[in-house]
Design a protein around this motif. Structure first.
Motif, PDB file in Angstrom:
ATOM      1  N   GLY A  12       0.824  -1.196   0.000  1.00 31.93           N
ATOM      2  CA  GLY A  12       0.000   0.000   0.000  1.00 31.93           C
ATOM      3  C   GLY A  12       0.862   1.251   0.000  1.00 31.93           C
ATOM      4  O   GLY A  12       1.920   1.301   0.623  1.00 31.93           O
ATOM      5  N   LEU A  13       0.408   2.263  -0.717  1.00 37.75           N
ATOM      6  CA  LEU A  13       1.097   3.551  -0.779  1.00 37.75           C
ATOM      7  C   LEU A  13       0.084   4.643  -0.492  1.00 37.75           C
ATOM      8  O   LEU A  13      -0.944   4.742  -1.169  1.00 37.75           O
ATOM      9  CB  LEU A  13       1.719   3.760  -2.162  1.00 37.75           C
ATOM     10  CG  LEU A  13       2.345   5.137  -2.430  1.00 37.75           C
ATOM     11  CD1 LEU A  13       3.517   5.402  -1.493  1.00 37.75           C
ATOM     12  CD2 LEU A  13       2.778   5.249  -3.898  1.00 37.75           C
ATOM     13  N   THR A  14       0.360   5.464   0.508  1.00 39.60           N
ATOM     14  CA  THR A  14      -0.579   6.518   0.864  1.00 39.60           C
ATOM     15  C   THR A  14       0.184   7.671   1.497  1.00 39.60           C
ATOM     16  O   THR A  14       1.397   7.601   1.705  1.00 39.60           O
ATOM     17  CB  THR A  14      -1.689   5.990   1.789  1.00 39.60           C
ATOM     18  OG1 THR A  14      -2.752   6.946   1.849  1.00 39.60           O
ATOM     19  CG2 THR A  14      -1.175   5.700   3.191  1.00 39.60           C
ATOM     20  N   GLY A  15      -0.523   8.734   1.780  1.00 36.89           N
ATOM     21  CA  GLY A  15       0.081   9.910   2.403  1.00 36.89           C
ATOM     22  C   GLY A  15      -0.918  11.042   2.425  1.00 36.89           C
ATOM     23  O   GLY A  15      -1.895  11.046   1.673  1.00 36.89           O
ATOM     24  N   LYS A  21       2.976  11.697  -2.677  1.00 37.95           N
ATOM     25  CA  LYS A  21       2.682  10.295  -2.973  1.00 37.95           C
ATOM     26  C   LYS A  21       2.859   9.998  -4.455  1.00 37.95           C
ATOM     27  O   LYS A  21       3.383   8.925  -4.822  1.00 37.95           O
ATOM     28  CB  LYS A  21       1.255   9.975  -2.519  1.00 37.95           C
ATOM     29  CG  LYS A  21       0.828   8.532  -2.723  1.00 37.95           C
ATOM     30  CD  LYS A  21      -0.539   8.292  -2.115  1.00 37.95           C
ATOM     31  CE  LYS A  21      -1.590   9.201  -2.677  1.00 37.95           C
ATOM     32  NZ  LYS A  21      -1.792   9.053  -4.149  1.00 37.95           N
ATOM     33  N   SER A  22       2.456  10.915  -5.312  1.00 31.35           N
ATOM     34  CA  SER A  22       2.589  10.689  -6.750  1.00 31.35           C
ATOM     35  C   SER A  22       4.053  10.602  -7.164  1.00 31.35           C
ATOM     36  O   SER A  22       4.412   9.838  -8.074  1.00 31.35           O
ATOM     37  CB  SER A  22       1.895  11.807  -7.534  1.00 31.35           C
ATOM     38  OG  SER A  22       0.496  11.788  -7.293  1.00 31.35           O
ATOM     39  N   THR A  23       4.906  11.369  -6.499  1.00 33.31           N
ATOM     40  CA  THR A  23       6.336  11.292  -6.786  1.00 33.31           C
ATOM     41  C   THR A  23       6.875   9.913  -6.443  1.00 33.31           C
ATOM     42  O   THR A  23       7.631   9.314  -7.222  1.00 33.31           O
ATOM     43  CB  THR A  23       7.091  12.365  -5.986  1.00 33.31           C
ATOM     44  OG1 THR A  23       6.610  13.658  -6.360  1.00 33.31           O
ATOM     45  CG2 THR A  23       8.584  12.288  -6.248  1.00 33.31           C
ATOM     46  N   LEU A 134       3.507   1.818   2.798  1.00 33.06           N
ATOM     47  CA  LEU A 134       4.420   2.945   2.778  1.00 33.06           C
ATOM     48  C   LEU A 134       3.608   4.226   2.960  1.00 33.06           C
ATOM     49  O   LEU A 134       2.623   4.439   2.242  1.00 33.06           O
ATOM     50  CB  LEU A 134       5.168   3.037   1.444  1.00 33.06           C
ATOM     51  CG  LEU A 134       6.060   1.873   1.016  1.00 33.06           C
ATOM     52  CD1 LEU A 134       6.695   2.189  -0.334  1.00 33.06           C
ATOM     53  CD2 LEU A 134       7.116   1.594   2.057  1.00 33.06           C
ATOM     54  N   VAL A 135       4.024   5.060   3.886  1.00 36.86           N
ATOM     55  CA  VAL A 135       3.397   6.363   4.080  1.00 36.86           C
ATOM     56  C   VAL A 135       4.395   7.443   3.697  1.00 36.86           C
ATOM     57  O   VAL A 135       5.524   7.457   4.189  1.00 36.86           O
ATOM     58  CB  VAL A 135       2.929   6.552   5.536  1.00 36.86           C
ATOM     59  CG1 VAL A 135       2.613   8.024   5.821  1.00 36.86           C
ATOM     60  CG2 VAL A 135       1.698   5.717   5.811  1.00 36.86           C
ATOM     61  N   VAL A 136       3.986   8.330   2.794  1.00 40.22           N
ATOM     62  CA  VAL A 136       4.802   9.474   2.408  1.00 40.22           C
ATOM     63  C   VAL A 136       4.359  10.665   3.252  1.00 40.22           C
ATOM     64  O   VAL A 136       3.165  10.930   3.387  1.00 40.22           O
ATOM     65  CB  VAL A 136       4.627   9.810   0.915  1.00 40.22           C
ATOM     66  CG1 VAL A 136       5.665  10.824   0.474  1.00 40.22           C
ATOM     67  CG2 VAL A 136       4.697   8.558   0.063  1.00 40.22           C
ATOM     68  N   LEU A 179       8.276   7.456   4.520  1.00 39.23           N
ATOM     69  CA  LEU A 179       9.188   8.117   3.589  1.00 39.23           C
ATOM     70  C   LEU A 179       9.063   9.620   3.811  1.00 39.23           C
ATOM     71  O   LEU A 179       7.995  10.200   3.583  1.00 39.23           O
ATOM     72  CB  LEU A 179       8.834   7.760   2.146  1.00 39.23           C
ATOM     73  CG  LEU A 179       8.721   6.249   1.840  1.00 39.23           C
ATOM     74  CD1 LEU A 179       8.260   6.037   0.409  1.00 39.23           C
ATOM     75  CD2 LEU A 179      10.042   5.553   2.101  1.00 39.23           C
ATOM     76  N   ASP A 180      10.130  10.245   4.285  1.00 36.64           N
ATOM     77  CA  ASP A 180      10.126  11.678   4.576  1.00 36.64           C
ATOM     78  C   ASP A 180      10.440  12.447   3.303  1.00 36.64           C
ATOM     79  O   ASP A 180      11.561  12.400   2.793  1.00 36.64           O
ATOM     80  CB  ASP A 180      11.169  11.979   5.658  1.00 36.64           C
ATOM     81  CG  ASP A 180      11.192  13.450   6.054  1.00 36.64           C
ATOM     82  OD1 ASP A 180      10.475  14.251   5.410  1.00 36.64           O
ATOM     83  OD2 ASP A 180      11.925  13.804   6.985  1.00 36.64           O
ATOM     84  N   ASN A 181       9.442  13.160   2.781  1.00 41.36           N
ATOM     85  CA  ASN A 181       9.598  13.895   1.528  1.00 41.36           C
ATOM     86  C   ASN A 181       9.708  15.391   1.781  1.00 41.36           C
ATOM     87  O   ASN A 181       9.209  16.200   1.011  1.00 41.36           O
ATOM     88  CB  ASN A 181       8.425  13.593   0.587  1.00 41.36           C
ATOM     89  CG  ASN A 181       8.666  14.134  -0.809  1.00 41.36           C
ATOM     90  OD1 ASN A 181       9.795  14.268  -1.249  1.00 41.36           O
ATOM     91  ND2 ASN A 181       7.583  14.463  -1.510  1.00 41.36           N
ATOM     92  N   GLY A 182      10.377  15.744   2.859  1.00 46.42           N
ATOM     93  CA  GLY A 182      10.595  17.155   3.130  1.00 46.42           C
ATOM     94  C   GLY A 182      11.915  17.663   2.601  1.00 46.42           C
ATOM     95  O   GLY A 182      12.223  18.852   2.739  1.00 46.42           O
ATOM     96  N   GLY A 183      12.707  16.784   1.983  1.00 44.71           N
ATOM     97  CA  GLY A 183      14.027  17.172   1.502  1.00 44.71           C
ATOM     98  C   GLY A 183      14.168  16.997   0.010  1.00 44.71           C
ATOM     99  O   GLY A 183      13.250  17.260  -0.769  1.00 44.71           O
TER     100      GLY A 183
END
Length: 217
Positions: A12-15, A21-23, A134-136, A179-183
């Protein structure tokens, strides 16, 4: 008689809104995994004239010229749990059927895993049928800024939509990997690869990737 292929495991992929999430879905596709996009499947479902007729009956005025006015439907359904439940009862079974058909096709190709990209995965209880999630995530201010830049929504509107979802902290708590997408994109890619390695997901070989058509839905 050939026995049927075992079903692939589900990642599963979510956020939360604006997390990226699309990235991540794009990164997973680039690594050869089949990514099933629940939003894309929902758009396909709502192109069916029979589905449009059901939606129009439940939400008069949201179908114009044979096409769904998504903004009008959002205004009519979102924010009212009872109305949203009516919409979900029309669309969700059909979306699930399409996702299952894609899973079966992936099984036929011998794929061990498929990714299910579902924005409201936890809210819909679908985490119960995933093998891992996976959580973004990214800081709220970053997420709000991203959505404002791409959508034209005001800060208040974005924050209101975020507040309607499960809190980001709770999503993080329930995730197998966050997954930390702040960087940077490089940092995000490294996290994606680390999560796949930890899960034991073997990426398709080049020859296997050529045998299947990449899924965008």
């Amino acid at each position: 008689m050939t026995s049927p292929s075992p079903p692939p495991r589900r990642l599963g992929l979510t956020g939360s809104i604006g997390a990226g999430k699309s990235t991540v879905a794009g990164l997973l596709r680039a690594r050869g995994l089949t990514v099933l996009d629940a939003d894309a499947e929902a758009r396909e479902v709502t192109r069916d004239p029979a589905v449009l007729a059901e939606i129009e009956a439940a939400f008069p005025g949201v179908v114009q010229g044979g096409e769904l006015d998504r903004a009008a439907l959002a205004a009519a359904a979102f924010g009212d749990p009872a109305r949203l439940a009516v919409l979900n009862a029309i669309t969700h079974p059909r979306v699930r059927a399409r996702m299952l058909a894609h899973e079966q096709a992936a099984a036929g190709r011998g794929e061990a895993w498929v990714v299910q990209d579902v924005p409201l995965l936890f809210e819909g209880g679908l985490d119960r049928v995933m093998d891992a999630v996976l959580v973004v995530d990214a800081p709220l201010d970053v997420r709000v800024g991203r959505v404002m830049a791409r959508s034209g929504l005001s800060e208040e509107e974005v924050r209101a939509r975020d507040a309607q979802q499960l809190p980001a902290g709770e999503k993080r708590r329930r995730a197998a990997f966050v997954l930390d997408n702040g960087g940077s994109l490089d940092a995000l890619e490294a996290q994606v690869d680390a999560a796949l390695t930890a899960l034991g997901i073997q990426l398709p070989t080049a020859s296997n990737q050529q045998e299947k058509s990449p899924s965008k839905s």
